[in-house]
Design an enzyme around this catalytic site. Structure first.
Site, mmCIF file in Angstrom:
data_model
loop_
_atom_site.group_PDB
_atom_site.id
_atom_site.type_symbol
_atom_site.label_atom_id
_atom_site.label_comp_id
_atom_site.label_asym_id
_atom_site.label_seq_id
_atom_site.Cartn_x
_atom_site.Cartn_y
_atom_site.Cartn_z
ATOM 1 N N ASP A 198 0.824 -1.199 0.000
ATOM 2 C CA ASP A 198 0.000 0.000 0.000
ATOM 3 C C ASP A 198 0.867 1.263 0.000
ATOM 4 O O ASP A 198 1.855 1.335 0.745
ATOM 5 C CB ASP A 198 -0.892 -0.032 1.245
ATOM 6 C CG ASP A 198 -1.912 1.069 1.285
ATOM 7 O OD1 ASP A 198 -2.729 1.139 0.359
ATOM 8 O OD2 ASP A 198 -1.899 1.859 2.248
ATOM 9 N N GLU A 248 1.644 0.088 -4.822
ATOM 10 C CA GLU A 248 0.706 1.177 -5.102
ATOM 11 C C GLU A 248 1.480 2.479 -5.032
ATOM 12 O O GLU A 248 2.122 2.780 -4.026
ATOM 13 C CB GLU A 248 -0.441 1.191 -4.090
ATOM 14 C CG GLU A 248 -1.438 2.302 -4.387
ATOM 15 C CD GLU A 248 -2.419 2.544 -3.252
ATOM 16 O OE1 GLU A 248 -3.451 3.179 -3.501
ATOM 17 O OE2 GLU A 248 -2.135 2.123 -2.112
#
Length: 286
Positions: A198, A248
């Site tokens: 993330d 990401e």
């Protein structure tokens, strides 16, 4: 590194709403297990599961309070191990979603930091205000509001690029990096076949916050000075270089996406780039 994944379909599961196995209205690990034959029939090679670790669920599980345990609303560790094992038997690898830019404020590390333990304060980014009642720099968090919260008992401000209950980790601290490597090793040993990271390009923060421009915090922290070094170290020291790894990337450039995923960089298999989602935004700054 990328060639082996060009023909692989990855199936994302948002666990909370996917399949409820026990009638409590919440999707769970056993719900995923029950659908493995169907997922296999689709030709899927990997299942990416959004975070199901212990969490107060302020940000749908992206506020992790324990990286090595399953949130009871989603099942047990035995359920997780059975899911890994049964998916593997069907030729499906599991890809877990690792939230390493920040933790929950309920994580034991942050609890110790708030108690004034200097070792754990250095796990996060605590700073003095630039003057009475003012944070080091006037930044806005991605979820709105200020990106710094004041802790009166410590007379310090801590950084959170997202929610105040998601304090950012201090990747400049080698102990933090070792802790996170151990998390990867823990799940790798259980048979996990890949990892999605993330907001990975936000992990390396500026050396000095004072005097930086005001505005959105993540724009000042993206693609930081040590980010490539940190990713290479994480990948090399955990032995995940031959696994599927997805980063990401928040508000980065296409050139940076290429660099993060270049096989010669020994960083990631691939990246999430959001440029194509914003082509019709007015006055967008990506």
């Amino acid at each position: 590194m990328l060639d082996k994944y060009k023909s692989s379909a990855v199936y994302q599961i948002y666990i909370k709403s996917f399949c409820d196995s026990n009638g409590d209205g919440i999707g769970d690990l056993n719900g995923i297990r029950s659908k493995l034959p169907y997922i296999k029939s689709l030709g899927v090679k990997y299942i990416w599961i959004t975070p199901f670790f212990c969490s107060p669920m302020v940000d749908n599980g992206y506020d992790v309070s324990d990286y090595r345990n399953v949130n009871p609303i989603f099942g047990t560790m035995a359920d997780c191990e059975a899911l890994i094992r049964e998916a593997d038997a069907l030729g499906i690898g599991l890809m877990f979603d690792m939230v390493f830019n920040h933790t929950s404020d309920e994580h034991e590390w942050f609890r110790k930091a708030l108690a004034g333990d200097p070792e754990y304060m250095n796990y996060y980014i605590f700073r003095d205000g630039r003057e009475e009642g003012k944070p080091p720099v006037e930044w806005t968090a991605s979820f709105g509001g200020p990106a710094w919260d004041y802790v009166p008992s410590l007379n310090k401000w801590y950084l959170h690029l997202f929610d105040p209950k998601q304090p950012d980790l201090n990747w400049d601290n080698p102990k933090v990096r070792e802790e996170l490597k151990d998390v990867i090793r823990f799940w790798k040993e259980k048979g996990v076949k890949g990892f999605r990271f993330d907001v990975l390009n936000l992990i390396s923060k500026p050396a000095d916050f004072y005097g930086l421009p005001e505005g959105g915090a993540h724009r000042c922290c993206k693609d930081g000075r040590h980010v490539h070094e940190f990713i290479r170290e994480l990948v090399a020291d955990t032995g995940i270089g031959d696994m599927i790894t997805v980063g990401e990337m928040a508000s980065t450039t296409i050139d940076n996406v290429i660099r993060y995923s270049n096989p010669e960089s020994h960083e990631l298999s691939m990246c999430f780039s959001f440029h194509h989602l914003k082509v019709d935004y007015l006055n967008v700054r990506i």
